[in-house]
Design an enzyme around this catalytic site. Structure first.
Site, PDB file in Angstrom:
ATOM      1  N   CYS A 203     -24.059 -17.278 -11.679  1.00  0.00           N
ATOM      2  CA  CYS A 203     -23.886 -18.051 -13.002  1.00  0.00           C
ATOM      3  C   CYS A 203     -22.559 -17.936 -13.397  1.00  0.00           C
ATOM      4  O   CYS A 203     -22.308 -18.481 -14.267  1.00  0.00           O
ATOM      5  CB  CYS A 203     -24.803 -17.596 -13.986  1.00  0.00           C
ATOM      6  SG  CYS A 203     -24.481 -16.048 -14.634  1.00  0.00           S
TER       7      CYS A 203
ATOM      8  N   ASN B 172      10.574   0.906   2.745  1.00  0.00           N
ATOM      9  CA  ASN B 172       9.250   1.189   3.752  1.00  0.00           C
ATOM     10  C   ASN B 172       9.246   2.215   4.510  1.00  0.00           C
ATOM     11  O   ASN B 172      10.341   2.290   5.388  1.00  0.00           O
ATOM     12  CB  ASN B 172       8.761  -0.037   4.224  1.00  0.00           C
ATOM     13  CG  ASN B 172       7.326  -0.180   4.447  1.00  0.00           C
ATOM     14  OD1 ASN B 172       6.428   0.172   3.834  1.00  0.00           O
ATOM     15  ND2 ASN B 172       7.081  -0.596   5.842  1.00  0.00           N
TER      16      ASN B 172
ATOM     17  N   HIS C 287      -4.000  -9.810  -4.183  1.00  0.00           N
ATOM     18  CA  HIS C 287      -5.276  -9.604  -3.542  1.00  0.00           C
ATOM     19  C   HIS C 287      -6.408  -9.442  -4.491  1.00  0.00           C
ATOM     20  O   HIS C 287      -7.159  -8.782  -4.201  1.00  0.00           O
ATOM     21  CB  HIS C 287      -5.148  -8.397  -2.616  1.00  0.00           C
ATOM     22  CG  HIS C 287      -4.268  -8.654  -1.308  1.00  0.00           C
ATOM     23  ND1 HIS C 287      -3.961  -7.943  -0.364  1.00  0.00           N
ATOM     24  CD2 HIS C 287      -3.524  -9.937  -0.864  1.00  0.00           C
ATOM     25  CE1 HIS C 287      -3.085  -8.499   0.340  1.00  0.00           C
ATOM     26  NE2 HIS C 287      -3.078  -9.676   0.036  1.00  0.00           N
TER      27      HIS C 287
ATOM     28  N   PHE D 128      -3.480   0.925   3.844  1.00  0.00           N
ATOM     29  CA  PHE D 128      -4.147   0.137   4.554  1.00  0.00           C
ATOM     30  C   PHE D 128      -3.972   0.260   6.012  1.00  0.00           C
ATOM     31  O   PHE D 128      -4.782   0.053   6.838  1.00  0.00           O
ATOM     32  CB  PHE D 128      -4.273  -1.359   4.066  1.00  0.00           C
ATOM     33  CG  PHE D 128      -5.505  -1.426   2.849  1.00  0.00           C
ATOM     34  CD1 PHE D 128      -6.091  -2.402   2.711  1.00  0.00           C
ATOM     35  CD2 PHE D 128      -5.588  -0.148   1.865  1.00  0.00           C
ATOM     36  CE1 PHE D 128      -7.130  -2.735   1.806  1.00  0.00           C
ATOM     37  CE2 PHE D 128      -6.579  -0.458   1.070  1.00  0.00           C
ATOM     38  CZ  PHE D 128      -7.358  -1.724   0.918  1.00  0.00           C
ATOM     39  N   ARG D 129      -2.688   0.125   6.339  1.00  0.00           N
ATOM     40  CA  ARG D 129      -2.270  -0.353   7.317  1.00  0.00           C
ATOM     41  C   ARG D 129      -0.987   0.422   8.022  1.00  0.00           C
ATOM     42  O   ARG D 129      -0.418   0.377   9.361  1.00  0.00           O
ATOM     43  CB  ARG D 129      -1.436  -1.765   7.534  1.00  0.00           C
ATOM     44  CG  ARG D 129      -2.622  -2.846   7.439  1.00  0.00           C
ATOM     45  CD  ARG D 129      -1.974  -4.189   7.049  1.00  0.00           C
ATOM     46  NE  ARG D 129      -3.005  -5.164   6.488  1.00  0.00           N
ATOM     47  CZ  ARG D 129      -3.593  -5.644   7.202  1.00  0.00           C
ATOM     48  NH1 ARG D 129      -3.833  -5.584   8.655  1.00  0.00           N
ATOM     49  NH2 ARG D 129      -4.666  -6.254   6.731  1.00  0.00           N
TER      50      ARG D 129
ATOM     51  N   ALA E 188       0.799  -1.350   0.108  1.00  0.00           N
ATOM     52  CA  ALA E 188      -0.016  -0.080  -0.186  1.00  0.00           C
ATOM     53  C   ALA E 188       0.916   1.088   0.060  1.00  0.00           C
ATOM     54  O   ALA E 188       0.553   2.358  -0.497  1.00  0.00           O
ATOM     55  CB  ALA E 188      -1.091   0.106   1.148  1.00  0.00           C
TER      56      ALA E 188
ATOM     57  N   SER F  37       4.550  -3.314   4.848  1.00  0.00           N
ATOM     58  CA  SER F  37       4.966  -3.641   6.113  1.00  0.00           C
ATOM     59  C   SER F  37       5.145  -4.969   6.322  1.00  0.00           C
ATOM     60  O   SER F  37       5.439  -5.371   7.499  1.00  0.00           O
ATOM     61  CB  SER F  37       3.831  -2.971   7.082  1.00  0.00           C
ATOM     62  OG  SER F  37       2.504  -3.223   6.584  1.00  0.00           O
TER      63      SER F  37
HETATM   64 ZN   LIG Z   1     -25.535 -14.558 -13.427  1.00  0.00          ZN
END
Ligand SMILES: [Zn+2]
Length: 260
Positions: free
Chosen positions: A130, A217, A119, A31-32, A20, A193
């Protein structure tokens, strides 16, 4: 810095891993980090709760309302100096590709053609009933209009192909990551991190197979002591690297040579 340049020059096989921190320079919240997204409450919910698969399945409307201001505004964000420099390194054949924990598609916009998203990615979505797939461009306007996206065929709920909490990472990508990191002579670990497993263990694959680790970092990471070099300021490092990268000649088998 000279040591880093020489490592980039002499390492035959370089793999990049980003988190991030690389996106924060584009205005996307970490995020962190200490101002991280996870510290924020939204309607009394933590982001970790909102991004869990159980929450998504039971409250898709709330998820999409939250995601509207984050995941579905990606066109607002531009690649920054790190994304662009990695793009140049890729085009000149210096890096094999980028493994990322980010879901903002900025490495692709920055010119890296080989991005593996640990991710997942909101670039594609699929119907949970479906399986029909949908693009980001189809779904984003629906979410922006405050609607919950449903399948045009079967009316099933549509889910972005990002990895929610409570879901497994894609095994194929993870296996490939271990393989590539094991074979790497140099792993550049940028803006992560390294706290989220199993992705956080990937740099060790490089280390145990005799490769070198360069870490950039803002905060300390659990793997710092295995790093050959460590920097804390991503922007500073890449402001110094970028003009130098421009002077590099493309390697013979680089994507930019294959185009010619
Ligand atoms: Zn569908």
């Amino acid at each position: 810095m000279e040591t880093l340049k020489s490592l980039l020059l002499k390492s035959e096989n370089i793999v990049v891993f980003t988190g991030a921190g690389v996106s924060t320079l584009s205005g996307i919240r970490d995020f962190r980090g200490k101002d991280g997204l996870y510290k924020i409450n939204w309607n009394g919910l933590s982001v970790e709760e909102i991004l869990s698969i159980d929450f998504f399945l039971s409250e898709p409307g709330l998820f999409y309302r939250w995601a509207k201001g984050f995941i579905y505004q990606l066109e607002k964000y531009e690649p920054n100096i790190v994304h662009l420099a990695l793009g140049r390194l890729f085009q000149k054949g210096f890096i094999r590709g980028v493994y990322t924990q980010n879901i903002d598609l900025l490495h692709q916009k920055g010119g890296v053609r080989q991005v593996w998203e640990l991710h997942g990615s909101p670039a594609t979505h699929h119907c949970l009933s479906c399986g029909k797939t949908y693009t980001y461009d189809t779904i984003a306007p629906v979410v922006q209009a405050d609607a919950i996206p449903h399948c045009t065929i079967c009316k099933g709920l549509i889910k972005p192909d990002i990895v929610f909490y409570g879901e497994q990472l894609n095994k194929n990508i993870l296996n490939k990551a271990y393989q590539d990191m094991s074979e790497a002579h140099l792993a550049l670990i940028l803006g992560s991190s390294l706290t989220v497993q199993p992705a956080a263990g990937l740099p060790m694959a490089t280390y145990y197979h005799g490769g070198k680790i360069v870490m950039v970092n803002a905060n300390e990471t659990p793997l710092d002591r295995y790093a050959q070099l460590r920097f804390s300021d991503l922007k500073d490092v890449f402001e110094q690297l970028s003009p130098w990268i421009e002077t590099l000649n493309p390697k013979n088998d680089s994507p930019s040579c294959q185009v010619r």
